[in-house]
Structure formats: C-alpha cells, structure tokens
Design a protein around this motif. Structure first.
Motif, PDB file in Angstrom:
ATOM      1  N   MET A  74     -16.349 -34.193  11.971  1.00  0.00           N
ATOM      2  CA  MET A  74     -15.832 -34.829  11.254  1.00  0.00           C
ATOM      3  C   MET A  74     -15.774 -34.715   9.646  1.00  0.00           C
ATOM      4  N   THR A  75     -17.095 -34.145   8.985  1.00  0.00           N
ATOM      5  CA  THR A  75     -16.631 -34.330   8.493  1.00  0.00           C
ATOM      6  C   THR A  75     -16.389 -32.839   7.745  1.00  0.00           C
ATOM      7  N   ALA A  76     -15.740 -32.260   8.522  1.00  0.00           N
ATOM      8  CA  ALA A  76     -14.989 -30.934   8.283  1.00  0.00           C
ATOM      9  C   ALA A  76     -15.251 -30.170   6.364  1.00  0.00           C
ATOM     10  N   GLY A  77     -16.534 -30.382   6.149  1.00  0.00           N
ATOM     11  CA  GLY A  77     -16.960 -29.399   5.317  1.00  0.00           C
ATOM     12  C   GLY A  77     -16.460 -30.223   3.890  1.00  0.00           C
ATOM     13  N   ARG A  78     -16.720 -31.397   3.947  1.00  0.00           N
ATOM     14  CA  ARG A  78     -16.835 -32.656   2.725  1.00  0.00           C
ATOM     15  C   ARG A  78     -18.207 -31.633   1.760  1.00  0.00           C
ATOM     16  N   GLY A  79     -19.195 -31.985   2.708  1.00  0.00           N
ATOM     17  CA  GLY A  79     -20.540 -31.919   1.544  1.00  0.00           C
ATOM     18  C   GLY A  79     -20.767 -30.568   1.174  1.00  0.00           C
ATOM     19  N   TRP A  80     -19.590 -29.346   1.301  1.00  0.00           N
ATOM     20  CA  TRP A  80     -19.563 -28.569   0.842  1.00  0.00           C
ATOM     21  C   TRP A  80     -19.080 -29.076  -0.327  1.00  0.00           C
ATOM     22  N   ILE A  81     -17.887 -29.245  -0.678  1.00  0.00           N
ATOM     23  CA  ILE A  81     -16.937 -29.683  -1.241  1.00  0.00           C
ATOM     24  C   ILE A  81     -17.574 -30.296  -2.907  1.00  0.00           C
ATOM     25  N   ALA A  82     -18.474 -31.571  -2.252  1.00  0.00           N
ATOM     26  CA  ALA A  82     -19.359 -31.922  -2.902  1.00  0.00           C
ATOM     27  C   ALA A  82     -20.608 -31.405  -3.856  1.00  0.00           C
ATOM     28  N   LEU A  83     -21.184 -30.617  -3.339  1.00  0.00           N
ATOM     29  CA  LEU A  83     -21.886 -29.496  -2.931  1.00  0.00           C
ATOM     30  C   LEU A  83     -21.127 -28.794  -4.862  1.00  0.00           C
ATOM     31  N   ALA A  84     -19.540 -28.207  -4.468  1.00  0.00           N
ATOM     32  CA  ALA A  84     -18.680 -27.679  -6.199  1.00  0.00           C
ATOM     33  C   ALA A  84     -19.107 -28.369  -6.851  1.00  0.00           C
ATOM     34  N   LEU A  85     -19.072 -30.264  -6.398  1.00  0.00           N
ATOM     35  CA  LEU A  85     -18.130 -30.922  -7.082  1.00  0.00           C
ATOM     36  C   LEU A  85     -19.507 -31.340  -8.075  1.00  0.00           C
ATOM     37  N   VAL A  86     -20.714 -30.883  -7.823  1.00  0.00           N
ATOM     38  CA  VAL A  86     -22.079 -31.184  -9.336  1.00  0.00           C
ATOM     39  C   VAL A  86     -21.786 -29.837  -9.958  1.00  0.00           C
ATOM     40  N   VAL A  87     -21.757 -28.998  -9.356  1.00  0.00           N
ATOM     41  CA  VAL A  87     -21.596 -28.046 -10.468  1.00  0.00           C
ATOM     42  C   VAL A  87     -19.904 -28.127 -11.574  1.00  0.00           C
ATOM     43  N   PHE A  88     -18.949 -28.110 -10.686  1.00  0.00           N
ATOM     44  CA  PHE A  88     -17.793 -28.871 -11.187  1.00  0.00           C
ATOM     45  C   PHE A  88     -18.212 -29.710 -12.809  1.00  0.00           C
ATOM     46  N   ALA A  89     -18.330 -30.939 -12.045  1.00  0.00           N
ATOM     47  CA  ALA A  89     -19.432 -32.007 -13.508  1.00  0.00           C
ATOM     48  C   ALA A  89     -20.214 -31.466 -14.396  1.00  0.00           C
ATOM     49  N   ALA A  90     -20.776 -30.745 -13.920  1.00  0.00           N
ATOM     50  CA  ALA A  90     -21.829 -29.663 -15.393  1.00  0.00           C
ATOM     51  C   ALA A  90     -23.060 -30.715 -14.741  1.00  0.00           C
ATOM     52  N   TRP A  91     -22.555 -31.270 -13.898  1.00  0.00           N
ATOM     53  CA  TRP A  91     -24.344 -31.937 -13.557  1.00  0.00           C
ATOM     54  C   TRP A  91     -24.101 -33.708 -14.630  1.00  0.00           C
ATOM     55  N   GLN A  92     -22.631 -34.442 -14.983  1.00  0.00           N
ATOM     56  CA  GLN A  92     -22.358 -35.537 -15.835  1.00  0.00           C
ATOM     57  C   GLN A  92     -21.834 -36.335 -13.869  1.00  0.00           C
ATOM     58  N   PRO A  93     -22.381 -37.550 -14.492  1.00  0.00           N
ATOM     59  CA  PRO A  93     -21.391 -38.506 -13.016  1.00  0.00           C
ATOM     60  C   PRO A  93     -20.378 -38.848 -13.600  1.00  0.00           C
TER      61      PRO A  93
END
Lengths: 361, 364, 307
Positions: free
Chosen positions: C214-233
């Motif tokens: 049911m997570t349907a790829g959300r974990g991969w999006i989360a990985l992308a987000l960390v990079v997108f965020a340049a490691w800033q919360p």
C-alpha cells in the motif's frame, strides 16, 4: 516435452510423484484448471472475486477438477511465463483475469492448441481462446440512479483509472442513469492513472468531496474511497466485490462481479468436451453481474426506481444506451429508439453530452 | 572498535578461500532459514526448496525461462560493475533500460510492418545509444556540476517510466488498442530470433555471454580495468598517476547505460514483443544486487544472475505447485541477499568474538 | 473559491505530505550520519502493517503507533547490522531490505486484508470547528513539531554535532573518539522508526486499512525529498508540501475540468529534485559559506573502523 520433464523431474519430483499416484488411482485424471490473477487474492476486489470463482468450481466439481492459482502476476514480461508454465504442467483450462494478460494469453494459446484458454475483459479470440466480460456498465447505470436520488448537492464524483472504453462506458452509463432521475445532475471526474493505490484513491475522493460532491463512485480497485466516504458521512458505491464492510452507512450498493457461474459452465463444457470459443458478455440476466444489498442511504423511492430499471434491463426492455444520444461534441451517435451495438460499446472513447471536462487521450 | 558488536580484523590480502567459500556458506544459511520459513508456514520445507532450486532445471522450458530472466540481469550488472569498482554509482539502470527499450522499440515501430534483416541490428544500436544518452545525464551532472550521481540517476528512473507511459499513450499507441496504452505488437523483422524453439529463450543470452567474456578480459588484462580498480581503491594514487576521473566517469556511465539500454531493447523485442508501460519490471534494481553478489567480477555476475533468476522462476514454480503466497519468494530472496551480503565480510576481515588485542592496521 | 474548499485543499495536502515528511526526516538523519539506506519503502510498509495489526489486535492507537515505530526501527537496525557491523554494501543492502519488507508484510498481512481499524479522530473531535479541523489530526501536528525538533537537534545540540561530524568524516570523528558505529546504529533505528510511523499513518489515518504494497512507492519519494531538501529539515517540509501539493492540486484541477497532462505533471517533482541537486552541488563546491547545503561527505562510504 512433458515426458522429458517427468523423466528428469524424478530428482525433485516429489510433487510429480504424488500427482502421479493420485492420477493412477482415480479412474479418469482430474481436469487441471489454472487461474492467473493480477493482484493478491486478498485485495478484496477484482482478484478476490475471481478467486471466489475458483472456490465455486472446486465446490461444484470436487474430485473431478484440480485447481491451481497464481496471484500477483504483473502485466509485464512475467505473465507469459506463468501462463506457459501452467499449460506445460498439464492444465487443460487456463483462465487469465486481467486485460493486460491479453497478448501473453494469445501467444501461449497458439503454442498449446489442445489447451483451452479463457481471457477475461479482452477482445482477442482464437480457436482455443475464448473471452468473457461482465456488463459492468449496467450496474453503473443502476448505481447512477441511486446516486442521483441520494445526492443533495446534485454532484457525483467519479474516480477513474485509465481512459479505456471499459471505464469510459461506465462513466457514461452512470451519467445516463443519474440523468434519468435528475436532469440537472453534474459529474466530476478525476483520473488517477492507477488501478490500485489506496493513498492516492483516498486523496482523490477527498478532493472530490472538497469540491462539493456527496457521492463517490470509483473504477479503481481498493476500498479506500468507500472508507473515506464513510468517514466524511457521504455516500459511495462499491466496486467489484461487496464493500459494505468498509462503509456500512456510506454504501448505496456495490457492483459485484460474479464469475462463479461462468467459470462453472466453462469447466463443465471442457469436462463434457463441448467447449467452444466465443465472446461472452454477461449481465444481470446471466447472473454475472449482481447488485449488493441497498444501504441505509437509499430511500424507498430510489429503491423502487432502481428495482424497476433492474427488472427492465434483465428482461431486455431497457438498454442504458438507447437513442437519441449525442456525444459531448454534439454529434448524434444513436438515433431515437436505437440501441447501441456491442462492438460500438466495446470501443467507446467519448463522453456523452452533458458530461463536463475533456476525456484524456 | 569497541562500539562494533563483532571484532573485525582486516586481512592483509583478501582471502581467496573465503572468496569462493562465502557464497556457499550464504547459500547454506539461506537453505536453513528457508527450512525454518517454510516450516513456519506449514509447508513441506524440502519439497519447497526442491521446487525452487531443482525443478526449474529439469525441463527445457524451465531452463529457457531461466535464460530469459537472467539475460537482462547479467547484461546490466556487468555494465554496472565497471562503475561500481571505480566508486561510480549508477543506480538508475532501470531508467536506462526503459529508455533503451523506448528508443530501440521506436525504431522497430517506425518501419512497421517491414524492416528487413538490418532492422534488428539498428534497433539494438538505437537501444544501446538510448540507454547511453539517458546515462549521460547523471554523468554530465557529476562531471560538470558535482551532483551526486546516485541521486540523479535514481530520479531519472521515474522520469523514464513516465516518459514511456506518455509515449505509449500518445504517439506510439497501437491504433487498434481501444485507447489502451500500449504499442503495436512488433513485426517479425523486429523480434529477436529464438535460441530454443517453442520457448522464449532468445539470442540476447548469447550476447550477454559475449559481453561477460569481453568484460572479463577487460577487467583482468586491459589498462581500463586497471585504471578502474585504482580509482576505486585509491583515488589519490589515480590522480597522481594522471588518470582522468572525469573520463572514467563518462566511460563507466557509457558502458553501464549502453548495456542497460540493450537489455531493455532485448526485453521489448524478445519476451514482450511490444512496448507496454509495465515493461520496466525492476531488472535495473535487481541487477545492482546481482553485481554485488557476483563480487563485481564478470564471471561471478554470470553465476549470480543465473542464481537470482532461478529463485524467481523456482519461486513461481513453488507458488503454483504448493499454493505458496507470492510474498514468500520476496522474503526468501531477501534472506538470500542478506546472507550473501553479510558473509562478504569474511573475505576481507577476520571476525573475532573476543576483543582485538592490538589495533589493526588499515589498508591505505 | 469558498474558504471551505481552500481549507479542504490545504488539509488534503497536509495529509498527503505527512507520511512523506516522516519518512524523509528519518532518512535525513540517517544520511546526515553518513549512511545511505535505500530501504525506506521496505521499512514504511512494515510499519504500515505492524501498526494496523496492533490496532486491530489491541484497539489502542498509542500501542499501534508505538508498534509501527518499533517495527520500522527493527528494520533499520537490521540494515545497521548488515552495513555497520558486517560492512555490507549499503546500496545493495537497502534494495534487499525493500524486497524483504514488502515480502514479509505481505506474508503476515494476508490475514489482515479486509479488516478495518476504525476512523482515526480528527481535530474537530477536540471541539475545533471547520473543514480544516475535520481534515487534520494530532499525528500531523506532531510531524510538524518533529521537523523543528530534528532541525534543533542537528544544529543546536552536542549529539547533533557528533552525528554530523560522523557523517562528514568518519575517520576524523573516530580519531577524536566518537563512537561512529553506535551513532550510525542509533540514526538507523530513528530513521526506521520514522519510516514505520509514516507507513502507519497511511494504514491507520489516511486510508485507513491495510493492503499489501500500500505504500506504492512513497519510500522512494521520501528518498528524493531528502536530496531535494539538500539535507535541511525545513526544506524537507517545503519539499513534501510541494510533492503533496502537486498531487492534490492535480486532482483538484481535474475536478474543476482543467486539462493538464497527469504524466507531465508527475515528472515535475523529480526534475525539480535534479535541478535543486545541481544548484546545491554547485554552491557546495564554490563557496564554503554554503557548505552545509551539500551531501554529507561520508555518505554511503564504508567505515572500516581501523586505528
């Protein structure tokens, strides 16, 4: 090739051996029937209903059949192998249950002329490959009536998967059913580009509700929209199986696929050597389509209208697509009194007049 | 060292004995874990393991399918290993696979319904070039912008998948598909010749074998293999020796992207026979695992690709014969990978349960 | 637009963003410690199942979310044993973890499909009025608070400093006497816990029921987000709202009959992530003032722990 397999398979052939023993003791070997599902049997929707069909076959024929199923088969390169494997292991009737299995089934069927194949929802037949489908649109027409009667805002929300004819005709049928009892009814349609993503389906239902719809219908496979409707205290229509347990108050009815009868009849045909290819499109009258029990949100008035429509359709007195009907762009596709031909329905790629928004191409 | 549970003592040179023994150790551990898993599920463990590892090898069909499944894994992993050895992390092979299928397949569809004998080579070339072009993006971003290639190549996987979806829904859609997003079935000229009649085993496997052989020679005897090793093991020494890192990055991405693209085209022109949105089914990611299981050595990758392929085919066989849930295969594969990865430590380290007496000396 | 609709859109956007924020925050801490765990999807789906099963079994949301966190953390620690104790390759181990998590949850979860866990109380249950309150919940608020907490931890606390030092240069950190492996194990447990919580939000609040994958790829999006965020919360927060926002606005625009190609729109977040990555990497290389915007220097590298 099968002989060779059995010969070499002796090493690991505990199974083959066991099967061989049963086969030898019984007078005629049981007919092996294989089912291929696209989802898990526990999806509570599409694959679940097909699996009910397998169970019904087992119950009906007992020792005369031996059933096998493979779940979670992706509609990609792996499907052909699974189907082929079933055929090579002596299954004489193989039932593939998703549109995306069409070309793999066609290919395997050509290789095993003595095996019978049944492909659900597709349109390619062969001498040993029959197709079948359910007139889901009839159920949607009736659900449209219930929806229009239950709606206070006059807006029905519809979650679509992909704009293929199957889904498009469902939307049109829903609209025509709804319009037959409320000429001012409006529909909002959201395409989610997936058959199954509970999170996204739930988000789509929420977006629809926020835009003012108070009925959620879906042509996707998870019960998430029904569950959302229950929480939001609006109404929903179940898809594929009876989804009442996910929204006891929200559910108006469910459009239930009932493959049991069809599968039993096809197994019987193979057992009696009377199997012939063909294209079956079953509806209310054949029992392949069933409507779930009406929910608490259905008024007596709505119930009467829906039952009347159901009755007329079963008797062949009413067809949801009866002219005069125009496409969205205003061109007439059915003259007054004319009923749509099945082949036109199977290729439907336009909205009927009155539905707003463009159909994605 | 005190915060590590096990005491690891680096070996001066990797243990040759362990290099060959660990895969068998891991396999033995997996078998044990598998016995426990199937026993817990209430299934006959011996029967299940026999169905997974032996039965597929006892029929022509099973072997043919094993070749079909292993071909893309071996091709992609061989390409990836070049980069991995040099510390260049292309993990977007899935995207390059997808784009290769798209470009190669488009060439075939362009000449529909004919094409002649040169069509297939042209498609293969277009597929490899497409994969290379897609891989060139993270290569460019790394060499010119210093952007982390793990992340850019991963992002491009999703873009590639959506691109394929867009193309088969639009320009490449089969006019007779009733609006369903898929291309025409390829004409005969655009389909790969079969290796074994009446099966799906195609000449892609032969190409994969040739690629493995070439890669083996390059890695062991060629200057490129040497440069790649030095860059991975000692980047400073590589710079000192005048090896251009940028050039190696480009080379690694070109090789891995090209082979992934070729694998994608093979998948489209082989077992599938058309372009469908479901074409990318995870080979690009599984190949990363294969590359590591094969210890980044071409011959090891050949073995690892066949082994992983076997667990897929065997898992299906067991599912069909014993009604095992399909999830069992994933769990079982996960266990196999965990053990193979975990035992790798024995190659380069001695594992002690007690305290390390003296401080170990690191490999510079 | 009526205010109810706007409130609904914003609430919907927050719901879509919450699991992403949780999983991405966890992964951010992991990556800051110098470890790349690609198994987020596997940890999320385990959390989704474990939380749901605990709710059905005990009826308590508190126990359910705790179970989800613990189950996710256990997965994170499993990854830690492989990569930190046994020095396995992180990329391969992460992929294996995803495979394992999807399989294990489906295996155990087969019996839980079709059960329901009840509706998670929304803020309107506390007497807050309006469409916005009826679409928001305490987990969502806690998630927002967690963004601040993680930012504070990383920038303002000594433990956070140690964690960053370990991620920047594990050899130097080790030489100073910081317990590199222990820090990373703790970070992995935290990352797994957050991913598990994110998964449970999906199965207990957003949908709320359990089905496999049911997570349907959300974990991969989360990985992308960390990079997108340049490691800033805080950029994780912004990025998740953007990702969630694009999804929700795309759905809404369809409801309003606007014609936008779903596939092109779906590509945008990934392309934006690459663009951001380029900008960040360039800044990170040119000016030392923006050094904190680039990837942790030891990210994904094996710490052999010699000397």
């Amino acid at each position: 090739m099968i002989d060779r397999r059995n010969l070499l398979g002796a090493v690991a052939g505990v199974v083959a051996l066991a099967a061989g023993v049963t086969a030898a003791t019984a007078q005629t070997p049981p007919l092996k029937v294989g089912f291929v599902y696209v989802g898990p049997i526990g999806d509570h929707g599409w694959s679940y209903q097909h699996h009910q069909g397998l169970l019904a076959v087992k119950k009906e024929f007992g020792d005369k059949v031996e059933t096998t199923y493979v779940e979670n088969v992706p509609e990609g390169p792996d499907a052909e192998r699974v189907i082929d494997q079933l055929a090579s292991q002596g299954h004489k009737l193989i039932i593939t249950t998703s549109f995306g299995f069409m070309n793999p089934t066609v290919k395997v069927a050509a290789k095993y002329p003595d095996v019978k194949f049944e492909h659900m929802t597709g349109f390619k037949q062969a001498d040993n490959l029959a197709t079948a489908n359910i007139r889901f649109y009839v159920g949607r027409y009736i659900a449209g009536i219930l929806a229009a009667k239950a709606s206070k805002t006059g807006m029905i929300g519809y979650i679509g998967s992909f704009p293929i004819p199957e889904v498009v005709m469902g939307i049109n049928a829903t609209y025509l059913g709804a319009k037959s009892v409320n000429p001012n009814i409006k529909m909002k349609i959201i395409w989610v580009s997936t058959w199954f993503d509970p999170g996204k389906e739930s988000d789509a239902a929420k977006a629809l509700a926020d835009q003012g719809v108070d009925i959620i219908m879906q042509h996707t496979d998870s019960p998430a929209p029904v569950k959302f409707a229950e929480e939001r205290k609006i109404f929903a229509v179940g898809q594929a199986s009876d989804m009442k347990s996910f929204g006891p108050n929200a559910i108006l009815t469910s459009i239930i696929d009932d493959w049991n009868g069809y599968y039993i009849s096809r197994v019987k045909a193979v057992l009696g050597s009377t199997w012939k290819t063909g294209d079956t499109w079953g509806g209310l009258n054949t029992g392949m389509l069933a409507m779930g029990a009406y929910g608490p949100g259905v008024s007596a008035d709505a119930k009467a209208l829906a039952d009347a429509a159901k009755d007329k359709i079963s008797k062949g007195e009413l067809h949801p697509f009866t002219g005069p009907l125009k496409k969205q762009d205003g061109t007439e596709f059915l003259k007054a009194g004319e009923k749509i031909a099945d082949k036109d329905l199977a290729g439907m790629n336009y909205y009927v007049e009155g539905i707003e928004g463009a159909l994605p191409k | 060292m005190r915060d590590r549970w096990l005491q690891l003592e680096p070996r001066r040179t990797p243990s040759q004995a362990m290099l060959y023994a660990t895969p068998f150790l891991a396999f033995a551990l997996t078998l044990l874990a598998g016995l426990a898993l199937f026993w817990l599920l209430g299934k006959d463990p011996m029967k299940a393991l026999g169905l997974i590892f032996v039965t597929p090898l006892t029929s022509v069909r099973g072997i043919a399918e094993l070749l079909v499944k292993s071909t893309p894994l071996i091709l992609i992993a061989t390409g990836l290993a070049f980069g991995f050895r040099a510390g260049i992390w292309n993990i977007g092979a899935e995207g390059q696979f997808t784009v290769g299928a798209l470009t190669g397949g488009s060439v075939g569809l362009y000449f529909f319904p004919g094409g002649g004998p040169l069509l297939l080579p042209a498609m293969m070339l277009a597929g490899a070039l497409g994969g290379m072009a897609w891989a060139a993006i993270p290569a460019l971003l790394r060499t010119h912008f210093n952007a982390n290639e793990i992340l850019t190549s991963l992002m491009l996987v999703y873009v590639a998948g959506l691109l394929l979806g867009l193309m088969v829904q639009g320009p490449l859609r089969d006019p007779q598909s009733f609006n369903f997003p898929e291309s025409r079935l390829f004409q005969n000229d655009a389909l790969l010749p079969l290796l074994i009649p009446r099966t799906r085993a195609h000449i892609g496997f032969v190409v994969a074998l040739v690629v493995v052989a070439i890669a083996h020679v390059v890695v062991t005897r060629h200057m490129l293999g040497f440069k790649i090793r030095v860059l991975g093991d000692a980047p400073r020494a590589a710079a000192f020796a005048g090896f251009s890192e940028q050039r190696l990055v480009w080379t690694a991405f070109a090789i891995s992207g090209g082979l992934a693209g070729l694998a994608g085209l093979f998948e489209a022109a082989g077992p599938v026979g058309q372009l469908v949105p479901q074409l990318p089914s995870g080979y690009g990611f599984s190949a990363i695992i294969v590359a590591f299981l094969g210890r980044l050595q071409p011959l090891g990758i050949l073995a690892a690709g066949l082994l992983l392929g076997l667990t897929y085919i065997g898992g299906e066989t067991a599912q069909i014969a014993m009604s095992l849930p399909s999830a069992t295969t994933s769990v079982f594969q996960g266990l196999l990978l965990f053990f193979l990865l975990a035992t790798d430590v024995l190659v380069n380290y001695r594992v002690r349960l007690g305290r390390v007496r003296g401080a170990g000396q690191g490999v510079v | 637009m009526p205010s109810d609709l706007i409130a609904g859109i914003v609430a919907g956007l927050l719901v879509a963003a919450t699991p992403l924020i949780l999983a991405a925050l966890g992964e951010l801490v992991v990556e800051k410690s110098g470890v790349l765990n690609l198994g987020v999807e596997g940890m999320m789906v385990i959390g989704a199942y474990a939380g749901f099963a605990a709710k059905v079994g005990t009826g308590s949301y508190g126990l359910a979310f705790t179970t989800a966190i613990l189950a996710g953390a256990a997965m994170g620690l499993l990854f830690g044993v492989l990569t930190q104790q046994l020095l396995s390759n992180q990329v391969a181990s992460g992929l294996a973890l995803t495979l394992f998590g999807l399989g294990l949850s489906a295996l155990f979860g087969a019996k839980s499909t079709g059960l329901t866990a009840g509706a998670f109380p929304r803020l309107d249950a506390l007497g807050l009025p309006g469409r916005f309150a009826s679409g928001t919940d305490v987990i969502m608020l806690a998630t927002l608070a967690l963004v601040f907490a993680v930012a504070y931890f990383l920038e303002r606390t000594r433990a956070g400093l140690v964690l960053r030092a370990v991620g920047e240069n594990h050899d130097a950190a080790h030489a100073i006497g910081y317990p590199v492996v222990a820090v990373r194990m703790a970070a992995l447990a935290f990352g797994g816990g957050m991913a598990g919580l994110g998964g449970a939000y999906l199965s207990l609040v957003q949908t709320p029921f359990w089905v496999e994958r049911m997570t349907a790829g959300r974990g991969w999006i989360a990985l992308a987000l960390v990079v997108f965020a340049a490691w800033q919360p805080f950029r994780v927060l912004a990025g998740a709202l953007l990702f969630g926002g694009i999804t929700i606005l795309q759905l809404h625009s369809q409801g309003f009959g606007l014609k936008i190609d779903a596939q092109i729109l779906s590509m945008l977040p990934y392309l934006a992530t690459i663009a951001v990555l380029i900008v960040m990497s360039r800044q990170g290389r040119v000016g030392s003032s923006s050094r904190r915007l680039r990837a942790p220097q030891s990210l994904g590298k094996v710490f052999t722990g010699t000397a």
